[in-house]
Design a protein around this motif. Structure first.
Motif, short mmCIF file in Angstrom:
data_model
loop_
_atom_site.label_atom_id
_atom_site.label_comp_id
_atom_site.label_asym_id
_atom_site.label_seq_id
_atom_site.Cartn_x
_atom_site.Cartn_y
_atom_site.Cartn_z
N ASP A 1 0.81 -1.21 0.00
CA ASP A 1 0.00 0.00 0.00
C ASP A 1 0.85 1.26 0.00
OD1 ASP A 1 0.97 -0.31 2.51
OD2 ASP A 1 -0.89 0.17 3.54
N ARG A 2 2.14 1.07 0.00
CA ARG A 2 3.05 2.22 -0.04
C ARG A 2 3.51 2.44 -1.47
NH1 ARG A 2 8.97 2.80 2.71
NH2 ARG A 2 9.33 4.87 1.92
N THR A 3 3.12 3.54 -2.04
CA THR A 3 3.60 3.89 -3.37
C THR A 3 4.76 4.85 -3.19
OG1 THR A 3 2.05 5.70 -3.49
CG2 THR A 3 1.34 3.60 -4.43
N GLU A 4 5.79 4.64 -3.94
CA GLU A 4 6.96 5.48 -3.82
C GLU A 4 6.67 6.86 -4.39
OE1 GLU A 4 9.83 4.73 -2.29
OE2 GLU A 4 8.95 2.82 -1.77
N ALA A 5 7.05 7.88 -3.67
CA ALA A 5 6.95 9.24 -4.19
C ALA A 5 8.01 9.37 -5.27
CB ALA A 5 7.19 10.24 -3.06
N TRP A 6 7.58 9.74 -6.46
CA TRP A 6 8.50 9.72 -7.57
C TRP A 6 9.30 11.00 -7.64
CZ3 TRP A 6 9.77 12.37 -11.97
CH2 TRP A 6 10.63 11.72 -12.83
N LEU A 7 10.61 10.85 -7.53
CA LEU A 7 11.55 11.92 -7.78
C LEU A 7 12.60 11.35 -8.72
CD1 LEU A 7 12.05 13.48 -4.25
CD2 LEU A 7 10.78 14.44 -6.15
N PRO A 8 13.09 12.11 -9.67
CA PRO A 8 14.02 11.56 -10.65
C PRO A 8 15.33 11.11 -10.00
CG PRO A 8 13.90 13.94 -10.85
CD PRO A 8 12.84 13.53 -9.88
#
Length: 129
Positions: A41-48
């Protein structure tokens, strides 16, 4: 008749529960039935990962919401990444400002600007040459 229907209902519910849970999982057995594993249920916060974070990346960033607000682990990850990049940028800015100050000092006064009194060709008063 009532007891027969009640027992039949319990057997059907137990059979459905066993099918859903799946009894075939084990170290050397494969699952033949059951539900697939739920995605985390944890989606990674997308940073490049391959370039520094820019303003557009931060504006597009959306952190997932939990029951009682934002997920602390994800917010901590984003803040750690931003803190590391800001520290890296601050160090680079300080390095560039120092080199600029050195270049300006060399252009304005040359090496004589950094000499103290008595240094250089004239020497201090009372010193033998």
């Amino acid at each position: 008749m009532f007891w027969f229907l009640l027992i039949a209902l319990v057997v059907v519910v137990a059979a459905v529960a066993l099918v859903v849970v799946g009894g075939g999982d084990g170290p050397d057995r494969t699952a033949t039935a059951g539900l697939a594993d739920a995605p985390p249920d944890r989606t990674e916060a997308w940073l490049p990962p391959d370039r520094p974070v820019g303003r557009a990346d931060l504006e597009a960033l959306r952190l997932p919401v939990a029951v009682r607000g934002y997920r602390m682990a994800e917010v901590d990850d984003v803040l750690d990444r931003l803190g590391a990049e800001l520290a890296e940028r601050d160090a680079r800015i300080a390095e560039l400002e120092a080199s600029l100050a050195g270049a300006q000092a060399a252009a304005l006064g040359g090496p004589e600007l950094f000499r103290g009194p008595g240094d250089g060709a004239g020497g201090a008063p009372g010193e033998a040459r």
